[in-house]
Design an enzyme around this catalytic site. Structure first.
Site, PDB file in Angstrom:
ATOM      1  N   GLU A  51      -8.612  -6.762   4.680  1.00  0.00           N
ATOM      2  CA  GLU A  51      -7.898  -7.864   4.023  1.00  0.00           C
ATOM      3  C   GLU A  51      -7.176  -8.753   5.031  1.00  0.00           C
ATOM      4  OE1 GLU A  51      -5.610  -5.874   0.994  1.00  0.00           O
ATOM      5  OE2 GLU A  51      -7.449  -5.116   0.055  1.00  0.00           O
TER       6      GLU A  51
ATOM      7  N   TYR B 281       0.795  -1.233   0.000  1.00  0.00           N
ATOM      8  CA  TYR B 281       0.000   0.000   0.000  1.00  0.00           C
ATOM      9  C   TYR B 281       0.829   1.287   0.000  1.00  0.00           C
ATOM     10  CZ  TYR B 281      -4.407  -2.423   0.061  1.00  0.00           C
ATOM     11  OH  TYR B 281      -5.491  -3.191  -0.310  1.00  0.00           O
TER      12      TYR B 281
END
Length: 402
Positions: free
Chosen positions: A135, A95
């Site tokens: 997630e 990310y």
């Protein structure tokens, strides 16, 4: 928590994202893969070349900016994307890389000032944290289910069955001899393919095409032949080169396009082409669990040569009173016309669909080519089907059905 000032700045970029969103995401992927080529082992190269992934990301960024003051509104979208990310093996450490490249793309394409970039940097951090948290839960759930695992697990192709001229099924069992985790009908797995001569690994997501509770997973793959584009690299490789006894790395099942097992409403399953695969899982589950719900199974194909699982669906239709199956061929063969082995020639039109569905008070599931799905969605909406009873799955990045 984002400040009011940050929220105001991010929301002010909505018109810009509407105008230049795809340009920004296209540049983003150029930067990402240039500086981190190892990520090409995760992303679908074909979706990149066709611009599908760029459009999907642009839509997601636009939605994030629009709802930055109410991110709860986009949690369903975050979860849907999260399923794909978990299936592909995207991790928390990816990310920050994505955030850096995205901000650079916004600056290069839109000439955004530091104030805007700083606001988007803050907003991205909050959005990324939401993805990472969701997630992480998905990874834990997949790993701790009975027969579950994290990331990829080696499976052996124990059987390969030709279902039609264009679709072949692959029956997969774990190489370690262990159990496979259960799944919800409609879910998919990611299959990892290493093709000789290719620099990067190819990942493809395929719907599970049989009911859960077996010792194997079944995927049914269409051999993609291009007209103005190259043939599907992975699907052709699977059809032409992968044989019984070969090994394929597979992720644990994922996806939120799933059969609502708690509902007592009738079920209408509508598919076009290879979109039949998740419907087969749903149909087989309903009959194997002895469900008394009425099932209307509608499938559109070119003709019997391309029609997969035809005999199985006909057998189910004959054996189970609550199941009614209908077939529509757009270009039936002479043999089809002679045998009268289909119900309608042409396309799945509103008038015909209205005559065969038992009621609009049902759970509707559909899957197939995007134009087919747009048409079905418009028909169901026009017929007054409630939005909460309309369920669909894209084979590839999400798109708009409007």
């Amino acid at each position: 928590m984002l400040s009011e000032k940050t929220i105001e700045i991010v929301k002010s970029t909505v018109p810009l994202l509407q105008e230049k969103g795809v340009e920004i995401t296209t540049r983003f992927y150029e930067i990402l893969f240039s500086e981190h080529p190892e990520l090409l082992n995760i992303f679908n190269h074909t979706n990149q070349k066709k611009g599908r992934q760029q459009q999907a990301l642009a839509n997601a960024v636009y939605a994030a900016a629009t709802y930055i003051d109410n991110l709860e509104a986009i949690i369903p979208v975050v979860k849907q994307i999260g399923h794909k990310h978990r299936s592909l093996g995207i991790k928390a450490e990816h990310y920050p890389i994505v955030g850096t490249c995205l901000l650079r793309a916004i600056k290069e394409v839109a000439g955004a000032p530091d104030e805007v970039l700083n606001a988007w940097g803050e907003a991205y951090g909050v959005i990324a944290d939401a993805f990472i948290s969701i997630e992480a839960e998905m990874y834990e759930e997949a790993a701790h289910k009975e027969g579950g695992w994290k990331d990829f697990r080696n499976f052996v192709v124990v059987k390969k069955v030709k279902e039609s001229d264009v679709i072949t099924s692959f029956y997969l069992k774990p190489e370690d001899g262990g159990k496979v985790s259960s799944f919800i009908p409609g879910q998919y797995v990611t299959v990892q393919i290493n093709i000789e001569g290719e620099t990067y690994t190819h990942n493809r997501q395929y719907s599970l095409s049989d009911a859960p509770g077996k010792e194997y997973y079944r995927i049914s793959v269409k051999k993609e032949k291009g007209v103005d584009t190259p043939d599907g690299k992975v699907s052709n490789y699977l059809h032409d080169h992968v044989k019984e006894g070969d090994m394929l790395p597979v992720s644990a099942p994922a996806g939120d396009f799933v059969l609502n097992m708690d509902s007592t409403l009738p079920v209408v399953l509508i598919s076009g082409g290879v979109g039949i695969t998740p419907m087969m899982s749903m149909l087989n589950t309903l009959i194997e669990q002895d469900s008394k719900r009425n099932v209307c199974f509608v499938h559109a194909a070119i003709n019997s040569n391309t029609h997969a699982m035809k005999e199985h669906v006909e057998a189910v239709d004959n054996e189970y009173e609550q199941v009614k199956a209908y077939t529509c061929y757009s270009a039936p063969t002479e043999k089809d016309l002679e045998m009268k082995n289909f119900d309608k020639e042409g396309f799945v039109e509103r008038e015909w669909l209205q005559t065969i569905i038992p009621t609009t008070e049902a759970e509707f599931y559909f899957c197939g080519p995007v134009p087919f799905m747009k048409h079905i969605n418009a028909v169901l909406t026009d017929l007054g089907v409630k939005q909460e009873h309309i369920h669909y799955e894209f084979f590839g990045p999400a798109a708009s059905l409007q």
